[in-house]
Design a protein around this motif. Sequence first.
Motif, mmCIF file in Angstrom:
data_model
loop_
_atom_site.group_PDB
_atom_site.id
_atom_site.type_symbol
_atom_site.label_atom_id
_atom_site.label_comp_id
_atom_site.label_asym_id
_atom_site.label_seq_id
_atom_site.Cartn_x
_atom_site.Cartn_y
_atom_site.Cartn_z
ATOM 1 N N GLU A 161 0.812 -1.351 0.043
ATOM 2 C CA GLU A 161 -0.027 0.096 -0.021
ATOM 3 C C GLU A 161 0.880 1.259 0.093
ATOM 4 N N THR A 162 2.088 1.236 0.367
ATOM 5 C CA THR A 162 2.974 2.347 0.408
ATOM 6 C C THR A 162 3.362 2.723 -0.856
ATOM 7 N N LEU A 163 3.916 4.116 -1.076
ATOM 8 C CA LEU A 163 4.446 4.287 -2.327
ATOM 9 C C LEU A 163 5.784 4.154 -2.404
ATOM 10 N N THR A 164 6.352 3.755 -1.211
ATOM 11 C CA THR A 164 7.892 3.554 -1.112
ATOM 12 C C THR A 164 8.178 2.190 -0.973
ATOM 13 N N ARG A 165 7.218 1.383 -0.807
ATOM 14 C CA ARG A 165 7.402 -0.031 -1.089
ATOM 15 C C ARG A 165 8.437 -0.541 0.322
ATOM 16 N N ARG A 166 7.998 0.098 1.350
ATOM 17 C CA ARG A 166 8.559 -0.369 2.644
ATOM 18 C C ARG A 166 7.914 -0.151 3.992
ATOM 19 N N ALA A 167 8.057 -0.793 4.950
ATOM 20 C CA ALA A 167 7.509 -0.300 6.132
ATOM 21 C C ALA A 167 8.250 0.681 6.964
ATOM 22 N N ALA A 168 7.984 1.478 7.719
ATOM 23 C CA ALA A 168 8.805 2.456 8.443
ATOM 24 C C ALA A 168 9.641 1.522 9.352
ATOM 25 N N GLU A 169 10.701 2.532 9.762
ATOM 26 C CA GLU A 169 11.523 1.957 10.982
ATOM 27 C C GLU A 169 10.945 2.976 11.991
ATOM 28 N N PRO A 170 11.394 2.488 13.285
ATOM 29 C CA PRO A 170 11.105 3.445 14.452
ATOM 30 C C PRO A 170 12.114 4.664 14.154
ATOM 31 N N GLY A 171 13.024 4.620 13.496
ATOM 32 C CA GLY A 171 13.639 5.998 13.336
ATOM 33 C C GLY A 171 13.094 6.837 12.577
ATOM 34 N N ASP A 172 12.292 6.399 11.700
ATOM 35 C CA ASP A 172 11.638 7.294 10.442
ATOM 36 C C ASP A 172 10.548 8.067 11.254
ATOM 37 N N ILE A 173 9.835 7.591 12.390
ATOM 38 C CA ILE A 173 8.893 8.152 13.151
ATOM 39 C C ILE A 173 9.731 9.170 14.311
ATOM 40 N N ALA A 174 10.825 8.677 14.741
ATOM 41 C CA ALA A 174 11.601 9.303 15.747
ATOM 42 C C ALA A 174 12.317 10.606 15.219
ATOM 43 N N GLU A 175 12.765 10.400 13.932
ATOM 44 C CA GLU A 175 13.317 11.747 13.497
ATOM 45 C C GLU A 175 12.202 12.784 13.078
ATOM 46 N N THR A 176 10.823 12.547 12.729
ATOM 47 C CA THR A 176 9.829 13.376 12.428
ATOM 48 C C THR A 176 9.676 14.071 13.856
ATOM 49 N N LEU A 177 9.375 12.996 14.930
ATOM 50 C CA LEU A 177 9.173 13.904 16.196
ATOM 51 C C LEU A 177 10.329 14.666 16.794
ATOM 52 N N HIS A 178 11.635 14.338 16.427
ATOM 53 C CA HIS A 178 12.769 15.140 16.759
ATOM 54 C C HIS A 178 12.655 16.352 16.017
ATOM 55 N N TRP A 179 12.310 16.371 14.779
ATOM 56 C CA TRP A 179 12.028 17.592 13.989
ATOM 57 C C TRP A 179 11.135 18.721 14.450
ATOM 58 N N LEU A 180 10.181 18.039 14.785
ATOM 59 C CA LEU A 180 8.892 18.807 15.221
ATOM 60 C C LEU A 180 9.286 19.428 16.702
ATOM 61 N N ALA A 181 10.301 18.687 17.376
ATOM 62 C CA ALA A 181 10.501 19.428 18.660
ATOM 63 C C ALA A 181 11.624 20.433 18.509
ATOM 64 N N SER A 182 11.946 20.673 17.451
ATOM 65 C CA SER A 182 13.252 21.373 17.186
ATOM 66 C C SER A 182 12.729 22.805 17.180
ATOM 67 N N HIS A 183 13.687 23.750 17.380
ATOM 68 C CA HIS A 183 13.554 25.375 17.228
ATOM 69 C C HIS A 183 13.090 25.604 15.771
ATOM 70 N N ALA A 184 13.614 24.826 14.912
ATOM 71 C CA ALA A 184 13.211 25.178 13.401
ATOM 72 C C ALA A 184 11.577 24.926 13.184
ATOM 73 N N ALA A 185 10.954 24.129 13.808
ATOM 74 C CA ALA A 185 9.670 23.719 13.896
ATOM 75 C C ALA A 185 8.766 24.551 14.582
ATOM 76 N N GLY A 186 9.150 25.864 15.043
ATOM 77 C CA GLY A 186 8.452 26.620 15.934
ATOM 78 C C GLY A 186 7.165 26.973 15.472
ATOM 79 N N HIS A 187 6.784 27.260 14.564
ATOM 80 C CA HIS A 187 5.605 28.004 13.846
ATOM 81 C C HIS A 187 4.510 26.733 13.468
ATOM 82 N N ILE A 188 5.116 25.330 13.735
ATOM 83 C CA ILE A 188 4.017 24.246 13.329
ATOM 84 C C ILE A 188 3.399 23.981 14.588
ATOM 85 N N THR A 189 2.025 24.054 14.703
ATOM 86 C CA THR A 189 1.413 23.754 15.681
ATOM 87 C C THR A 189 0.025 23.414 15.184
#
Length: 254
Positions: free
Chosen positions: A212-240
């Motif tokens: 069902e994915t367009l990337t033909r793979r399941a996520a690894e926990p790191g894929d989700i973790a990196e997104t969380l880490h970015w959302l927690a960063s200063h750079a994502a300060g206007h995303i809420t």
Amino acid sequence: MTAPTTPRTVVISGGGTGIGLAAARCFARGGDTTVLIGRRREALERAAAELDGSAVPCPADLTEPDDAARAAAFIAERFGTVDVLVNSAGGNGCLEPRRDTADPLASAAHDWTVNFRLNTLTAVLLTEALRDRLASPGGRVLFLSSIAAYRGSGSGAYAASKAALHPYAFDLARALGPRGVTVNVVAPGVVDDTEFFGGAMTAERHDRLVAETLTRRAAEPGDIAETLHWLASHAAGHITSQIIQVNGGAERGR
Ligand SMILES: NC(=O)c1ccc[n+]([C@@H]2O[C@H](COP(=O)([O-])OP(=O)(O)OC[C@H]3O[C@@H](n4cnc5c(N)ncnc54)[C@H](OP(=O)(O)O)[C@@H]3O)[C@@H](O)[C@H]2O)c1
């Protein structure tokens, strides 16, 4: 825009395994201190040992208000302020004690109650216990939803217990925005190498989900973790007040 370099205090529920542990690794790599919450002390201690002294285990059952309050009091005393709160505790209920009953209504009541407690209540209780401790400005609150919140999950109980987090996050984002705190939700598709499926994932089902994915793979926990880490960063300060889907395109953006 320069990112602050001071080490942060990052509280991660479900931090002993799976996505929560992967998130702890990301934050630890950046020099942050993590507080790992879960029910199994040994899983938390194993994770903390791997993280080389940057993590503090905090055993608690977050379906229980007293436990959530105890965890919050421990965090308040030890760290004072929480910079990032990642609510990763949850699951589809298959690892929880079963209720064997022939009564379909009793069975439905059990399924819905277990999922609500596991996915909605754990996140709400920890967040409410810590909301006055969040760094203001700069605090970050993150929730783990699921692709199931968009698609259903079979009985609907797991999906609904995740979907319930969306309006909670929107209301929280509105309340905490003036304090400079952002609140976002990450909704993964299928993720390998977690305890989520409890050994119940078959090769056929996995192949179907990957197809069902367009990337033909399941996520690894790191894929989700990196997104969380970015959302927690200063750079994502206007995303809420957003729901970010991480599913390889299995579900289209909305
Ligand atoms: N894996 C996937 O495919 C997937 C897909 C979409 C969304 N998600 C979501 O991602 C989040 C993380 O799951 P995961 O995939 O990393 O699975 P996981 O490895 O099973 O992690 C779940 C964690 O939650 C903790 N937990 C469960 N109940 C708790 C409670 N009452 N109090 C405190 N901690 C509790 C568990 O530790 P204890 O058992 O020791 O308490 C465990 O460490 C979950 O919310 C899940 O619904 C996962």
